[in-house]
Scaffold this motif. Sequence first.
Motif, PDB file in Angstrom:
ATOM      1  N   PRO A 256      -1.997 -17.920 -21.157  1.00 58.37           N
ATOM      2  CA  PRO A 256      -3.106 -18.082 -22.101  1.00 58.37           C
ATOM      3  C   PRO A 256      -3.038 -19.376 -22.900  1.00 58.37           C
ATOM      4  CG  PRO A 256      -2.283 -15.833 -22.158  1.00 58.37           C
ATOM      5  CD  PRO A 256      -1.334 -16.604 -21.309  1.00 58.37           C
ATOM      6  N   GLY A 257      -1.827 -19.822 -23.229  1.00 58.54           N
ATOM      7  CA  GLY A 257      -1.693 -21.055 -23.989  1.00 58.54           C
ATOM      8  C   GLY A 257      -2.168 -22.276 -23.228  1.00 58.54           C
ATOM      9  N   GLU A 258      -2.047 -22.234 -21.892  1.00 59.23           N
ATOM     10  CA  GLU A 258      -2.497 -23.338 -21.057  1.00 59.23           C
ATOM     11  C   GLU A 258      -3.976 -23.193 -20.679  1.00 59.23           C
ATOM     12  OE1 GLU A 258      -0.034 -23.630 -17.628  1.00 59.23           O
ATOM     13  OE2 GLU A 258       1.803 -24.002 -18.766  1.00 59.23           O
ATOM     14  N   MET A 259      -4.511 -22.007 -20.892  1.00 61.16           N
ATOM     15  CA  MET A 259      -5.908 -21.700 -20.545  1.00 61.16           C
ATOM     16  C   MET A 259      -6.197 -21.972 -19.068  1.00 61.16           C
ATOM     17  SD  MET A 259      -8.166 -22.622 -23.934  1.00 61.16           S
ATOM     18  CE  MET A 259      -7.740 -24.358 -24.019  1.00 61.16           C
ATOM     19  N   VAL A 260      -5.270 -21.575 -18.220  1.00 60.30           N
ATOM     20  CA  VAL A 260      -5.407 -21.713 -16.773  1.00 60.30           C
ATOM     21  C   VAL A 260      -4.936 -20.423 -16.119  1.00 60.30           C
ATOM     22  CG1 VAL A 260      -4.638 -22.938 -14.695  1.00 60.30           C
ATOM     23  CG2 VAL A 260      -5.103 -24.222 -16.785  1.00 60.30           C
ATOM     24  N   MET A 261      -5.676 -19.969 -15.111  1.00 63.78           N
ATOM     25  CA  MET A 261      -5.302 -18.767 -14.365  1.00 63.78           C
ATOM     26  C   MET A 261      -5.337 -19.066 -12.872  1.00 63.78           C
ATOM     27  SD  MET A 261      -7.151 -14.981 -14.258  1.00 63.78           S
ATOM     28  CE  MET A 261      -6.568 -14.434 -15.866  1.00 63.78           C
ATOM     29  N   THR A 262      -4.401 -18.470 -12.144  1.00 59.63           N
ATOM     30  CA  THR A 262      -4.401 -18.488 -10.682  1.00 59.63           C
ATOM     31  C   THR A 262      -4.473 -17.051 -10.195  1.00 59.63           C
ATOM     32  OG1 THR A 262      -3.072 -20.514 -10.568  1.00 59.63           O
ATOM     33  CG2 THR A 262      -3.127 -19.136  -8.603  1.00 59.63           C
ATOM     34  N   ALA A 263      -5.389 -16.777  -9.276  1.00 60.81           N
ATOM     35  CA  ALA A 263      -5.556 -15.415  -8.763  1.00 60.81           C
ATOM     36  C   ALA A 263      -5.873 -15.461  -7.277  1.00 60.81           C
ATOM     37  CB  ALA A 263      -6.680 -14.694  -9.512  1.00 60.81           C
ATOM     38  N   ARG A 264      -5.483 -14.412  -6.568  1.00 59.21           N
ATOM     39  CA  ARG A 264      -5.875 -14.296  -5.160  1.00 59.21           C
ATOM     40  C   ARG A 264      -7.378 -14.038  -5.089  1.00 59.21           C
ATOM     41  NH1 ARG A 264      -0.906 -11.706  -5.662  1.00 59.21           N
ATOM     42  NH2 ARG A 264       0.766 -12.776  -4.518  1.00 59.21           N
ATOM     43  N   SER A 265      -7.986 -14.500  -4.022  1.00 58.18           N
ATOM     44  CA  SER A 265      -9.447 -14.553  -3.963  1.00 58.18           C
ATOM     45  C   SER A 265     -10.111 -13.186  -4.011  1.00 58.18           C
ATOM     46  CB  SER A 265      -9.891 -15.289  -2.695  1.00 58.18           C
ATOM     47  OG  SER A 265      -9.454 -14.600  -1.531  1.00 58.18           O
ATOM     48  N   GLY A 266      -9.424 -12.139  -3.540  1.00 57.98           N
ATOM     49  CA  GLY A 266     -10.020 -10.813  -3.518  1.00 57.98           C
ATOM     50  C   GLY A 266      -9.864 -10.039  -4.810  1.00 57.98           C
ATOM     51  N   THR A 267      -9.293 -10.651  -5.828  1.00 62.95           N
ATOM     52  CA  THR A 267      -9.151  -9.996  -7.132  1.00 62.95           C
ATOM     53  C   THR A 267     -10.523  -9.733  -7.718  1.00 62.95           C
ATOM     54  OG1 THR A 267      -7.150 -11.322  -7.462  1.00 62.95           O
ATOM     55  CG2 THR A 267      -8.016 -10.137  -9.370  1.00 62.95           C
ATOM     56  N   THR A 268     -10.758  -8.524  -8.206  1.00 61.83           N
ATOM     57  CA  THR A 268     -12.078  -8.195  -8.744  1.00 61.83           C
ATOM     58  C   THR A 268     -12.343  -8.983 -10.018  1.00 61.83           C
ATOM     59  OG1 THR A 268     -11.270  -6.331 -10.033  1.00 61.83           O
ATOM     60  CG2 THR A 268     -12.020  -5.858  -7.781  1.00 61.83           C
ATOM     61  N   LEU A 269     -13.601  -9.314 -10.211  1.00 58.64           N
ATOM     62  CA  LEU A 269     -13.998 -10.020 -11.420  1.00 58.64           C
ATOM     63  C   LEU A 269     -13.677  -9.195 -12.660  1.00 58.64           C
ATOM     64  CD1 LEU A 269     -15.385 -12.485 -12.667  1.00 58.64           C
ATOM     65  CD2 LEU A 269     -17.582 -11.318 -12.325  1.00 58.64           C
ATOM     66  N   SER A 270     -13.800  -7.883 -12.554  1.00 59.33           N
ATOM     67  CA  SER A 270     -13.505  -7.021 -13.705  1.00 59.33           C
ATOM     68  C   SER A 270     -12.042  -7.122 -14.112  1.00 59.33           C
ATOM     69  CB  SER A 270     -13.876  -5.568 -13.391  1.00 59.33           C
ATOM     70  OG  SER A 270     -13.155  -5.082 -12.270  1.00 59.33           O
ATOM     71  N   GLU A 271     -11.114  -7.246 -13.148  1.00 53.09           N
ATOM     72  CA  GLU A 271      -9.697  -7.403 -13.481  1.00 53.09           C
ATOM     73  C   GLU A 271      -9.451  -8.740 -14.161  1.00 53.09           C
ATOM     74  OE1 GLU A 271      -5.282  -7.683 -11.326  1.00 53.09           O
ATOM     75  OE2 GLU A 271      -6.979  -6.853 -10.210  1.00 53.09           O
ATOM     76  N   ILE A 272     -10.103  -9.789 -13.658  1.00 54.46           N
ATOM     77  CA  ILE A 272      -9.966 -11.111 -14.268  1.00 54.46           C
ATOM     78  C   ILE A 272     -10.462 -11.078 -15.712  1.00 54.46           C
ATOM     79  CG2 ILE A 272     -10.768 -13.502 -14.194  1.00 54.46           C
ATOM     80  CD1 ILE A 272      -8.874 -12.878 -11.909  1.00 54.46           C
TER      81      ILE A 272
ATOM     82  N   ASP B 276     -23.862 -11.209 -12.186  1.00 49.02           N
ATOM     83  CA  ASP B 276     -23.588 -10.102 -11.278  1.00 49.02           C
ATOM     84  C   ASP B 276     -24.822  -9.937 -10.394  1.00 49.02           C
ATOM     85  OD1 ASP B 276     -23.150  -7.679 -10.010  1.00 49.02           O
ATOM     86  OD2 ASP B 276     -22.338  -6.694 -11.785  1.00 49.02           O
ATOM     87  N   HIS B 277     -24.667 -10.220  -9.092  1.00 51.31           N
ATOM     88  CA  HIS B 277     -25.809 -10.211  -8.177  1.00 51.31           C
ATOM     89  C   HIS B 277     -26.241  -8.813  -7.738  1.00 51.31           C
ATOM     90  CE1 HIS B 277     -24.712 -14.494  -7.642  1.00 51.31           C
ATOM     91  NE2 HIS B 277     -25.950 -14.654  -7.241  1.00 51.31           N
ATOM     92  N   ARG B 278     -25.493  -7.789  -8.071  1.00 47.55           N
ATOM     93  CA  ARG B 278     -25.775  -6.478  -7.493  1.00 47.55           C
ATOM     94  C   ARG B 278     -27.161  -5.962  -7.855  1.00 47.55           C
ATOM     95  NH1 ARG B 278     -20.203  -3.571  -9.214  1.00 47.55           N
ATOM     96  NH2 ARG B 278     -20.594  -4.913 -11.043  1.00 47.55           N
ATOM     97  N   GLY B 279     -27.609  -6.220  -9.085  1.00 48.47           N
ATOM     98  CA  GLY B 279     -28.908  -5.711  -9.495  1.00 48.47           C
ATOM     99  C   GLY B 279     -30.060  -6.325  -8.725  1.00 48.47           C
ATOM    100  N   ILE B 280     -30.054  -7.655  -8.570  1.00 45.36           N
ATOM    101  CA  ILE B 280     -31.175  -8.303  -7.888  1.00 45.36           C
ATOM    102  C   ILE B 280     -31.075  -8.171  -6.368  1.00 45.36           C
ATOM    103  CG2 ILE B 280     -31.692  -9.942  -9.724  1.00 45.36           C
ATOM    104  CD1 ILE B 280     -30.131 -12.055  -8.158  1.00 45.36           C
ATOM    105  N   MET B 281     -29.856  -8.015  -5.845  1.00 52.08           N
ATOM    106  CA  MET B 281     -29.695  -7.903  -4.395  1.00 52.08           C
ATOM    107  C   MET B 281     -29.717  -6.454  -3.908  1.00 52.08           C
ATOM    108  SD  MET B 281     -29.510 -11.075  -3.494  1.00 52.08           S
ATOM    109  CE  MET B 281     -28.975 -10.980  -1.783  1.00 52.08           C
ATOM    110  N   GLY B 282     -29.625  -5.503  -4.832  1.00 49.21           N
ATOM    111  CA  GLY B 282     -29.609  -4.101  -4.440  1.00 49.21           C
ATOM    112  C   GLY B 282     -28.365  -3.727  -3.661  1.00 49.21           C
ATOM    113  N   THR B 283     -27.212  -4.271  -4.053  1.00 46.77           N
ATOM    114  CA  THR B 283     -25.969  -4.053  -3.325  1.00 46.77           C
ATOM    115  C   THR B 283     -24.987  -3.234  -4.158  1.00 46.77           C
ATOM    116  OG1 THR B 283     -25.132  -6.174  -4.143  1.00 46.77           O
ATOM    117  CG2 THR B 283     -26.179  -6.164  -1.972  1.00 46.77           C
ATOM    118  N   GLN B 284     -23.901  -2.850  -3.508  1.00 44.73           N
ATOM    119  CA  GLN B 284     -22.835  -2.099  -4.152  1.00 44.73           C
ATOM    120  C   GLN B 284     -21.573  -2.969  -4.163  1.00 44.73           C
ATOM    121  OE1 GLN B 284     -23.544   0.967  -5.471  1.00 44.73           O
ATOM    122  NE2 GLN B 284     -25.643   0.628  -4.772  1.00 44.73           N
TER     123      GLN B 284
END
Length: 414
Positions: free
Chosen positions: A61-77, A94-102
């Motif tokens: 947090p002090g560096e304000m930089v994060m590294t994550a694997r690409s499949g990590t959910t946005l909610s976890e981030i 969040d595209h789910r509403g306009i795209m009608g996706t899950q």
Amino acid sequence: MNDVHHPQSEAEACDLIRQAASNGTALSLIGGNTRAGLGNRVSAGVVLCSTGLAGIVAYEPGEMVMTARSGTTLSEIEAALSANNQMLAFEPLDHRGIMGTQGEPTIGGVFLSNASGPRRLSAGAARDSLLGIRFVNGRGEAIRAGGRVMKNVTGLDLVKLLAGSHGTLGFVTEVTFRVLPRPESEATIVLCGLDDATATRAMAAAMAQPADVSGAAHIPQGLAQTLPDAVGKTGAVTALRLEGLSASVTVRAASLAARLSAFAPVATVEQAASTRLWRAIRDVTPLQALQDRPLWRVSVAPTAGHRLIATLRQHADVDALYDWQGGLVWLQIGGEPQADVLRRTIAAVGGGHATLMRASDVQRAGISAFEPQPVPIAALSARIKAKLDLAGIFSPGRMTPDAGANMRIVDRTG
């Protein structure tokens, strides 16, 4: 039914891609699949999904930089950032509403679609926060680009190139990005009842003030009634967001409201309701209800959006929502997508580009979902594609029908 693979490591992803390249097998590269249907549909028999590559690799947090694997959910981030009073500066929609996706949006998908929200005005696009990536190219080779700090780039910037590429250039396995402190407070100045042209002038006037506006949007009458907290109950809403220290927000809001009162009656929406309002604008909530209507995402000059919509309404039934001070127009058309009319009109009002986000398979047939590129840029894009994906196996559904001439690699929507 498609054959779906969920590699659990970068090495496994390399093996799968090498095998596909050797066999000439097309691969559809996905994360949470929340943007399913975007592009022109081209069947890929094998799906390569990043959700097996999940987890935060490093976060200081002090560096304000994060590294994550690409499949990590946005909610976890976002949960990890929230615990440290930090945020993704670009406010991903969040595209789910306009795209009608899950499904669940992933951090890799966010950057590969360059999913930038209302704060793009002040904080830049998603790609501007991306510092480094790891990805697998079409030969099954793992490549690392960028790092954990901002620096000058000589030559081809692969980090920025893959941002917005929609999975057409490589299978991203890891991303490194900068984050920012979450503002202590926010408030929104709302102007009521403006028509589109006057709202455009009001937003321009607000952006010219030293108020540090972090969001500027206009929701016309009718659509505004769908906004939360009855914000639009009296008609059209022109919203201007201010963020920062509480005392500063209070002073700036009062000053901006006074300066804009000549345009229309002014109200102030405080913290919690302001957050809900901008979430609705970010996710284009007013245009989510009619899933059977084609939906376009259009980028034009901020002063041209209202002229674009006025002209289109001579040809079709159109609903529109303006973000980014009017430079981003979400427009929903009754009937057919009207691609030719739309793109001719965009050119006539000064230029820009349009992406068909939502439409039926029949409507998509024969339409380039992405803006066709000028010949020199298309040629450059094709050469880049050939270098990174020589066999052309990655995400054929994200390409335009005449991919040889109009290969769309980089999302130019900012």
